[in-house]
Design a protein around this motif. Structure first.
Motif, PDB file in Angstrom:
ATOM      1  N   GLN A  64       7.579   8.612   6.328  1.00 15.08           N
ATOM      2  CA  GLN A  64       8.094   7.677   6.692  1.00 15.08           C
ATOM      3  C   GLN A  64       6.833   6.942   5.612  1.00 15.08           C
ATOM      4  O   GLN A  64       7.626   5.661   4.293  1.00 15.08           O
ATOM      5  N   ARG A  65       5.491   7.100   5.282  1.00 11.75           N
ATOM      6  CA  ARG A  65       4.432   6.853   4.449  1.00 11.75           C
ATOM      7  C   ARG A  65       4.759   6.870   3.094  1.00 11.75           C
ATOM      8  O   ARG A  65       4.617   6.270   2.683  1.00 11.75           O
ATOM      9  N   LYS A  66       5.161   8.231   3.687  1.00  8.71           N
ATOM     10  CA  LYS A  66       5.658   8.419   2.174  1.00  8.71           C
ATOM     11  C   LYS A  66       6.809   7.961   1.207  1.00  8.71           C
ATOM     12  O   LYS A  66       6.551   7.806  -0.165  1.00  8.71           O
ATOM     13  N   LEU A  95       7.267   6.149  -2.243  1.00 16.03           N
ATOM     14  CA  LEU A  95       8.158   6.341  -2.676  1.00 16.03           C
ATOM     15  C   LEU A  95       8.979   5.056  -3.489  1.00 16.03           C
ATOM     16  O   LEU A  95       9.142   4.702  -4.347  1.00 16.03           O
ATOM     17  N   GLN A  96       9.366   4.392  -2.660  1.00 18.72           N
ATOM     18  CA  GLN A  96       9.873   2.861  -2.360  1.00 18.72           C
ATOM     19  C   GLN A  96       9.581   1.988  -3.267  1.00 18.72           C
ATOM     20  O   GLN A  96      10.235   1.418  -4.112  1.00 18.72           O
ATOM     21  N   SER A  97       8.059   1.546  -2.789  1.00 21.95           N
ATOM     22  CA  SER A  97       7.677   0.884  -3.371  1.00 21.95           C
ATOM     23  C   SER A  97       7.051   1.593  -4.969  1.00 21.95           C
ATOM     24  O   SER A  97       7.066   0.074  -6.338  1.00 21.95           O
ATOM     25  N   VAL A  98       6.984   2.531  -5.382  1.00 24.56           N
ATOM     26  CA  VAL A  98       6.956   2.788  -6.313  1.00 24.56           C
ATOM     27  C   VAL A  98       8.292   2.332  -7.846  1.00 24.56           C
ATOM     28  O   VAL A  98       8.167   1.821  -8.623  1.00 24.56           O
ATOM     29  N   SER A  99       9.055   2.851  -6.661  1.00 25.37           N
ATOM     30  CA  SER A  99      10.688   2.523  -7.620  1.00 25.37           C
ATOM     31  C   SER A  99      10.792   1.175  -7.489  1.00 25.37           C
ATOM     32  O   SER A  99      11.698   0.997  -8.327  1.00 25.37           O
ATOM     33  N   ASN A 100      10.260   0.544  -6.777  1.00 18.03           N
ATOM     34  CA  ASN A 100      10.393  -1.269  -6.935  1.00 18.03           C
ATOM     35  C   ASN A 100       9.897  -1.375  -7.997  1.00 18.03           C
ATOM     36  O   ASN A 100      10.143  -2.334  -8.248  1.00 18.03           O
TER      37      ASN A 100
END
Lengths: 334, 297
Positions: B283-285, B289-294
């Motif tokens: 989940q952390r990963k 990833l989501q934060s990076v993509s955001n």
């Protein structure tokens, strides 16, 4: 194979005049059933009773629960696993809740004997690693739902021996704290030899059943193992003589059970005769004690389980086979 | 008619009659009753004699031949007219066969009706048997029936109709275990065994215990070390067990520490530790990833 006591015994609750470790009925745990007096036959009531023991009586559980019993022998192949399976299922049939732990880490076979090999998904190693909970690793037998099997490890995985013994103590504690209540018996199937597996297996035990066969190799190993168990503080050791052949004893080709006892000096829990049904039941994955009609060895296992419950030992042993007395008209038929 | 058949049978037999009777006796082919054989032989001869007599009448010297004994007549007649006799008997046989009612006609007379009756009976029986078999099968297969329960081991067939259930089988009060009245023998599973009392006393047990305690000095190993590890300073060397690196099932190395393992064993409910840890890591990963993509657009 039988321990006997005349009917006129003043203490009918302990059927076979028991060893000193027998707890009197007053101090029995709450699980012990009182014998219904209506079932107790007396000499007047049944004048020609052949079997001197009581009818439909449940054995009285002696000692504190859970009773952690390790089933061991020095030598391999004398019948530890067979004994564990049969005694365990006999105890379950008598109404006691039983957890059998297969501590034979390298060469586990108890699941095969019980016919549960396809249902073992998780073992204690997974529990320790946190891959599953303990209740997920316990395999409940569908035939007798108060019997559960727990395997220590899968054949290929390695047990972290650093806290192997401690892990078993934790297991016993965890089993005590279960919601279903304390199991009555925890049977530990010990591996052969006196290696790390043996040391792990005997760690949580309070009493031991020593399985031996009437031959000198097995007896020497049994004596050594008994010494180690006594050094470890397990004082309640009873022996079970397996694969006894009365015909060979009669011909003086095999040591008798009394000879074995003289050499080891241990009280007898049971004497199991050699029986071809044992191999058959092993191959079928269906323990001998569930056989109908019961086999000779199955009956002996049941009697041994009964004595284990009552912390009793044998008073009389079967020594040799006598030719059956046949009636005058027996030549007319069977 | 019957006599004519007899003649034919005996005629075929009478061909080896010229062989001396001793020889016939030894032949296994003609192993019939000797008395019967003699009787038939005599009868045949008489018959032949009669036939021969008829022949002689036709020849015209009947007066002399009437007084002659049978045996002589037989010899003569046999010499003269054996083929004729054979022919006659064959024709007689043919006549007798002709005179018998033809068997096929007898069958054919009622064949149509009886065949139908037989067939229908057979068919009815067959249908009955198949139906009863199917009914029995379906009765056995019905889930939840008593037979099904017995088959699945839920119900004991030998204890049906007994109100109080037998919870356990007393191994001592089993019908297969019988103790004799004098308690000296026991019969188990049909075999009689002699009983001997156990003689082990408490003193003997204590002696054995003492012997073992002297013979085997042992301390349970509490420390397991891999070969090559150094011994900790404050440890009794007797309690160390050396585990070889290539031990088949035991290892000293463990991925998790002792406390964690203990809590894992004691865990009653919820997600197991490692599953949860892996899930959280994933989940952390995913969040990372989501934060990076955001952030990136």
């Amino acid at each position: 194979m039988l321990s006997l006591q005349p009917l006129s015994n003043p203490k009918p609750s302990s059927l076979y005049s028991s060893s000193s470790s027998f707890t009197p009925p007053n101090s029995l745990s709450s699980k012990t059933l009182k014998t219904p007096p209506a079932f107790r036959p007396s000499r007047n009531f049944y004048p020609s009773v052949h079997s001197i023991l009581q009818y439909n009586r449940k054995p009285q559980l002696a000692g504190d629960t859970p009773r952690v019993v390790v089933i061991t022998s020095g030598k391999g192949g004398v019948g530890k696993t067979t004994t564990t399976a049969n005694i365990g299922l006999s105890l379950a049939r008598l109404g006691f809740s039983v957890v059998a732990i297969d501590c034979d880490v390298g060469l586990r076979n108890l699941d095969l004997l019980l016919g549960l090999e396809n249902r073992v998904n998780y073992t204690v190693v997974e529990v320790l690693n946190g891959d599953c909970r303990l209740d997920q690793a316990l395999v409940r037998d569908k035939r007798w739902s108060n019997f559960e099997l727990l395997c220590i490890s899968k054949p290929r995985s390695k047990l972290p021996i650093g806290f192997g013994g401690k892990a078993l103590v934790w297991l016993v504690d965890a089993l005590k704290a279960r919601d279903e209540g304390v199991p009555d018996f925890i049977l530990i199937d010990c591996p052969a030899g006196i290696d790390a597996g043996f040391i792990t297996a005997i760690t949580p035990a309070n009493e031991a059943v020593l399985v031996t066969t009437p031959d000198i190799t097995s007896l020497r190993d049994a004596d050594r193992v008994t010494g180690l168990l006594e050094c470890d503080g397990i004082r309640d050791i009873k022996m079970m003589v397996n694969r006894v052949r009365t015909d060979m004893i009669k011909g003086e080709d095999m040591m008798s059970v009394l000879d074995v006892q003289e050499m080891l000096g241990l009280p007898l829990l049971g004497v199991i005769p050699e029986d071809s049904e044992v191999i058959r039941s092993t191959n079928r994955g269906y323990p001998l004690v569930l056989n109908k009609p019961p086999a000779l060895a199955g009956l002996a296992f049941e009697q041994a389980a009964w004595r284990l419950v009552e912390q009793d030992s044998m008073e009389t042993v079967m020594v040799e086979e006598e030719p059956k007395k046949r009636g005058f008209f027996s030549f007319f038929g069977r | 008619m019957a006599t004519s058949i007899w003649t034919l049978q005996l005629h075929t037999v009478s061909v080896p009659l010229r062989i001396p009777s001793k020889a016939v006796d030894f032949r296994t082919k003609y192993l019939f009753d000797y008395a019967f054989w003699r009787y038939t032989r005599k009868r045949t001869f008489k018959k032949l004699g009669v036939v021969a007599l008829g022949d002689s009448f036709t020849n015209g010297d009947g007066k002399n031949s009437k007084n002659l004994p049978d045996e002589v007549m037989v010899v003569k007649s046999e010499k003269r007219s054996l083929p004729v006799l054979l022919q006659q008997t064959v024709t007689k046989l043919q006549e007798s066969v002709k005179s018998l009612p033809p068997a096929t006609l007898l069958v054919k007379k009622h064949s149509g009706v009886s065949l139908a009756i037989g067939l229908s009976t057979m068919l009815t029986l067959l249908v009955f048997m198949v139906r009863s078999y199917l009914a029995k099968r379906s009765r056995r297969n019905r889930p939840g029936s008593v037979a099904d329960l017995v088959r699945r081991g839920q119900l004991k067939s030998d204890r049906r109709g007994i109100s109080n259930p037998l919870k356990y089988d007393d191994p001592f009060n089993n019908p297969l275990v019988k103790v004799s009245k004098s308690n000296s023998t026991v019969e188990m599973c049909g075999k009689v065994y002699r009983l001997a009392p156990v003689t082990l006393t408490k003193e003997q047990q204590a002696v054995h215990q003492k012997r073992r305690s002297r013979a085997y000095q042992w301390k349970r190993p509490t420390l397991f070390l891999r070969e090559g590890d150094s011994v900790p300073p404050d440890v009794d060397p007797d309690t160390i067990r050396w585990i070889p690196a290539n031990h088949p099932f035991a290892t000293t190395a463990s991925e998790i520490d002792e406390d964690l393992a203990q809590t894992n064993v004691y865990q009653k409910h919820g997600v197991p530790f490692r599953i949860q840890a892996e899930h959280e890591a994933l989940q952390r990963k995913l969040e990372a990833l989501q934060s990076v993509s955001n952030h990136s657009p």
